[in-house]
Design a protein around this motif. Sequence first.
Motif, PDB file in Angstrom:
ATOM      1  N   LEU A 289       0.814  -1.205   0.000  1.00 31.52           N
ATOM      2  CA  LEU A 289       0.000   0.000   0.000  1.00 31.52           C
ATOM      3  C   LEU A 289       0.854   1.264   0.000  1.00 31.52           C
ATOM      4  N   LEU A 290       1.990   1.216   0.686  1.00 30.89           N
ATOM      5  CA  LEU A 290       2.842   2.396   0.825  1.00 30.89           C
ATOM      6  C   LEU A 290       3.788   2.603  -0.350  1.00 30.89           C
ATOM      7  N   THR A 291       4.222   1.520  -0.997  1.00 31.40           N
ATOM      8  CA  THR A 291       5.251   1.632  -2.039  1.00 31.40           C
ATOM      9  C   THR A 291       4.891   0.961  -3.350  1.00 31.40           C
ATOM     10  N   ASN A 292       3.779   0.231  -3.386  1.00 33.33           N
ATOM     11  CA  ASN A 292       3.404  -0.594  -4.552  1.00 33.33           C
ATOM     12  C   ASN A 292       4.401  -1.731  -4.790  1.00 33.33           C
ATOM     13  N   ASN A 293       5.217  -2.013  -3.806  1.00 31.72           N
ATOM     14  CA  ASN A 293       6.185  -3.113  -3.890  1.00 31.72           C
ATOM     15  C   ASN A 293       5.996  -4.055  -2.706  1.00 31.72           C
ATOM     16  N   SER A 294       6.237  -5.328  -2.952  1.00 34.14           N
ATOM     17  CA  SER A 294       6.152  -6.318  -1.878  1.00 34.14           C
ATOM     18  C   SER A 294       7.503  -6.458  -1.190  1.00 34.14           C
ATOM     19  N   ILE A 295       7.459  -7.007   0.021  1.00 33.38           N
ATOM     20  CA  ILE A 295       8.724  -7.331   0.688  1.00 33.38           C
ATOM     21  C   ILE A 295       9.338  -8.546  -0.025  1.00 33.38           C
ATOM     22  N   ILE A 296      10.650  -8.639  -0.004  1.00 35.04           N
ATOM     23  CA  ILE A 296      11.355  -9.738  -0.677  1.00 35.04           C
ATOM     24  C   ILE A 296      11.817 -10.744   0.373  1.00 35.04           C
ATOM     25  N   ILE A 297      11.404 -11.983   0.210  1.00 35.36           N
ATOM     26  CA  ILE A 297      11.782 -13.048   1.141  1.00 35.36           C
ATOM     27  C   ILE A 297      12.728 -14.005   0.438  1.00 35.36           C
ATOM     28  N   GLN A 298      13.904 -14.208   1.011  1.00 37.97           N
ATOM     29  CA  GLN A 298      14.895 -15.145   0.480  1.00 37.97           C
ATOM     30  C   GLN A 298      15.238 -16.155   1.571  1.00 37.97           C
ATOM     31  N   GLU A 299      15.153 -17.408   1.222  1.00 42.39           N
ATOM     32  CA  GLU A 299      15.377 -18.459   2.219  1.00 42.39           C
ATOM     33  C   GLU A 299      16.224 -19.570   1.627  1.00 42.39           C
ATOM     34  N   SER A 300      17.204 -19.985   2.411  1.00 42.40           N
ATOM     35  CA  SER A 300      18.018 -21.139   2.043  1.00 42.40           C
ATOM     36  C   SER A 300      18.029 -22.115   3.217  1.00 42.40           C
ATOM     37  N   GLU A 301      18.824 -23.131   3.104  1.00 44.54           N
ATOM     38  CA  GLU A 301      18.900 -24.119   4.190  1.00 44.54           C
ATOM     39  C   GLU A 301      19.497 -23.528   5.452  1.00 44.54           C
ATOM     40  N   TYR A 302      20.344 -22.498   5.254  1.00 39.59           N
ATOM     41  CA  TYR A 302      21.090 -21.968   6.399  1.00 39.59           C
ATOM     42  C   TYR A 302      20.681 -20.542   6.794  1.00 39.59           C
ATOM     43  N   ASP A 303      20.036 -19.815   5.895  1.00 37.57           N
ATOM     44  CA  ASP A 303      19.730 -18.398   6.166  1.00 37.57           C
ATOM     45  C   ASP A 303      18.299 -18.048   5.789  1.00 37.57           C
ATOM     46  N   PHE A 304      17.821 -16.973   6.449  1.00 41.07           N
ATOM     47  CA  PHE A 304      16.499 -16.429   6.139  1.00 41.07           C
ATOM     48  C   PHE A 304      16.645 -14.907   6.082  1.00 41.07           C
ATOM     49  N   THR A 305      16.216 -14.301   4.957  1.00 43.12           N
ATOM     50  CA  THR A 305      16.393 -12.857   4.758  1.00 43.12           C
ATOM     51  C   THR A 305      15.106 -12.232   4.242  1.00 43.12           C
ATOM     52  N   ILE A 306      14.775 -11.076   4.826  1.00 48.85           N
ATOM     53  CA  ILE A 306      13.644 -10.285   4.336  1.00 48.85           C
ATOM     54  C   ILE A 306      14.153  -8.877   4.031  1.00 48.85           C
ATOM     55  N   THR A 307      13.833  -8.370   2.839  1.00 44.67           N
ATOM     56  CA  THR A 307      14.225  -7.022   2.447  1.00 44.67           C
ATOM     57  C   THR A 307      12.975  -6.168   2.294  1.00 44.67           C
ATOM     58  N   LEU A 308      12.961  -5.063   3.023  1.00 46.66           N
ATOM     59  CA  LEU A 308      11.833  -4.134   2.973  1.00 46.66           C
ATOM     60  C   LEU A 308      12.122  -3.030   1.960  1.00 46.66           C
ATOM     61  N   PRO A 309      11.203  -2.741   1.032  1.00 47.88           N
ATOM     62  CA  PRO A 309      11.437  -1.650   0.073  1.00 47.88           C
ATOM     63  C   PRO A 309      11.440  -0.298   0.774  1.00 47.88           C
ATOM     64  N   LEU A 310      12.255   0.616   0.242  1.00 46.79           N
ATOM     65  CA  LEU A 310      12.333   1.952   0.829  1.00 46.79           C
ATOM     66  C   LEU A 310      11.111   2.774   0.429  1.00 46.79           C
ATOM     67  N   ILE A 311      10.638   3.582   1.355  1.00 46.11           N
ATOM     68  CA  ILE A 311       9.503   4.473   1.094  1.00 46.11           C
ATOM     69  C   ILE A 311      10.058   5.802   0.612  1.00 46.11           C
ATOM     70  N   LYS A 312       9.617   6.231  -0.560  1.00 45.58           N
ATOM     71  CA  LYS A 312      10.160   7.464  -1.162  1.00 45.58           C
ATOM     72  C   LYS A 312       9.611   8.687  -0.460  1.00 45.58           C
ATOM     73  N   THR A 313      10.496   9.624  -0.183  1.00 45.25           N
ATOM     74  CA  THR A 313      10.127  10.935   0.374  1.00 45.25           C
ATOM     75  C   THR A 313      10.884  11.988  -0.411  1.00 45.25           C
ATOM     76  N   ASN A 314      10.666  13.258  -0.058  1.00 50.19           N
ATOM     77  CA  ASN A 314      11.373  14.348  -0.749  1.00 50.19           C
ATOM     78  C   ASN A 314      12.871  14.264  -0.565  1.00 50.19           C
ATOM     79  N   ASN A 315      13.271  13.715   0.570  1.00 51.12           N
ATOM     80  CA  ASN A 315      14.707  13.628   0.851  1.00 51.12           C
ATOM     81  C   ASN A 315      15.279  12.263   0.535  1.00 51.12           C
ATOM     82  N   ASN A 316      14.403  11.348   0.129  1.00 51.69           N
ATOM     83  CA  ASN A 316      14.854   9.975  -0.102  1.00 51.69           C
ATOM     84  C   ASN A 316      14.237   9.480  -1.391  1.00 51.69           C
ATOM     85  N   ASP A 317      14.907   9.791  -2.490  1.00 46.92           N
ATOM     86  CA  ASP A 317      14.402   9.419  -3.791  1.00 46.92           C
ATOM     87  C   ASP A 317      15.035   8.159  -4.314  1.00 46.92           C
TER      88      ASP A 317
END
Length: 349
Positions: free
Chosen positions: A321-349
């Motif tokens: 809803l905030l970015t039109n992008n989903s969170i990215i989930i990456q999983e292997s046998e040894y690791d679990f990673t979630i990447t959150l998309p950045l929310i664009k602002t005037n100072n953060n393009d």
Amino acid sequence: MKILKFYNEHKKFLLFLFIFSWLFTIHHNISTANSWEDFVFHMDAPFWTFIHAFLLFILIDFIQKRASKKYENTTSSAWKYLKFFGISFIFYMLAKNIFGILISVAFDTLARNYNSSFQITYKLFYQTIDFIIFGGISLAYLYSKENRNYRKRLSEYVISNSKSKIQQLKAQLNPHFLFNNLNILDQLIDEDTDKASDFLSHFSELYRYALKTAEKELISLREELTFTQNYFELMETKYQGYYKLIVADNINASSIIVPPFCLQVLVENAIVHNLGTVQNPVMIHISLENGIKVSNNKVKQSRKKKSNGVALKNLNKQFQLLTNNSIIIQESEYDFTITLPLIKTNNND
């Protein structure tokens, strides 16, 4: 007051209409002159052209406002404005010719002004061209204005609807945060009453902050990191040395905003689904790498806890809803990673 309101609402278009009247009059005078000696320009002519165009715009605006109620359920907005065009044309032709006849009668020039079919046809043709030019411009302006207002209302509705959904999702996360920690408190009461007392004291402060923060749609990353680190310290009351939280130095917290609980949920997820030990702790890393990345090594539990994944699902919906992008989930046998998309602002393009 109504005149002033009308002017403020349409002042840019009226300025355009005034400039166009000058250009239209100059162009007409040049096109009818055979040489520079024949060229005659009367300073009052553009003003009369503007007044004529202005009165025509008022007529069309009046008809558009009155007829809109009748045709508000018309499926095609373009078709609706074609109807306005036709109605306005009929009113314009009737009003202009009735007024012209009355003036001719008043000054006894009726026979001279309407003495041939050619003269009458010429007047009607000239009036039609005038209406097509100035009436078309007015209708195009009103049509574009209505479309802009519609898009603005639609955008406001979408934003309002999104905010409402985000609040609903956060309302679901708050009980999730509460019940998970009450379960831990329940376990501590059986294991160590002193630890349970410390946990309850620390948890009450965190939950007070959580209730206050839940009212906000977005907070700074610095606030969320502080809350997450305080939450992690609370978990250490029960799991001393079983988990490690490492926050990278490359996070510029001052220019990044996030929804409340987004990092806390991911740290909690790593704790709930992995059973660390002092010899083999669960290492939770928070860093900035194509988004906000939260990763942890997997330490399998002998008995896997059941989870409906409501927290991650809600978090994913918030970022959609905030970015039109989903969170990215990456999983292997040894690791679990979630990447959150950045929310664009005037100072953060």
